[in-house]
Write a protein that holds these residues in place. Structure first.
Motif, PDB file in Angstrom:
ATOM      1  N   ASN A  19       0.809  -1.214   0.120  1.00  0.00           N
ATOM      2  CA  ASN A  19       0.048  -0.103  -0.207  1.00  0.00           C
ATOM      3  C   ASN A  19       0.933   1.332  -0.143  1.00  0.00           C
ATOM      4  N   ASP A  24      -1.970   4.709  -4.702  1.00  0.00           N
ATOM      5  CA  ASP A  24      -3.141   4.980  -5.700  1.00  0.00           C
ATOM      6  C   ASP A  24      -3.897   3.815  -6.210  1.00  0.00           C
ATOM      7  N   TRP A  27      -5.216  -0.695  -2.615  1.00  0.00           N
ATOM      8  CA  TRP A  27      -6.073  -0.409  -1.372  1.00  0.00           C
ATOM      9  C   TRP A  27      -6.089  -1.472  -0.404  1.00  0.00           C
ATOM     10  N   ASP A 104      -7.769  -7.562   2.600  1.00  0.00           N
ATOM     11  CA  ASP A 104      -9.391  -7.313   2.347  1.00  0.00           C
ATOM     12  C   ASP A 104      -9.935  -8.095   3.536  1.00  0.00           C
TER      13      ASP A 104
END
Length: 110
Positions: A19, A24, A27, A104
């Protein structure tokens, strides 16, 4: 102890470092969420795995992991599927990981 090629035939990529390198396009969930996972949570991690035991060829895959235990700064997780590119890592494999490895968090729609 975190997984190693020597013992587990895989290592985990550090999502925080990725990250920082690619803010950009790479995420990751908020740090507080990654640090407050509970047993039963499903998280996605990046695995770099030996293709076959002892192989110098590696396969990199993103896979879902179920948190089965919380231990201080570590989580204990269980892989939720078999990878495509490795015969060394299997569904159900248990290992330790840290919040910095989480890319995630699965959240059901309300």
């Amino acid at each position: 102890m975190l997984p190693t090629y020597e013992v587990d035939h895989f290592v985990l990529d550090n999502a925080e470092e990725l990250n920082q390198q690619y803010p950009d396009s790479f995420w990751i969930p908020d740090q507080l969420k990654r640090e407050s996972l509970e047993v039963g949570a499903l998280v996605k991690l990046i695995f770099s795995m030996e293709e076959t035991e002892g192989s110098e060829i590696t396969s990199v895959e993103r896979m879902w992991v179920e948190v089965v235990q919380v231990e201080n700064d570590y989580y204990v997780g269980k892989i939720d599927n078999d990878p495509y590119g490795s015969t060394c890592v299997k569904c159900g494999t248990i290992f330790s990981f840290k919040p910095c490895h989480v890319i995630d968090i699965y959240e059901e729609d309300s």
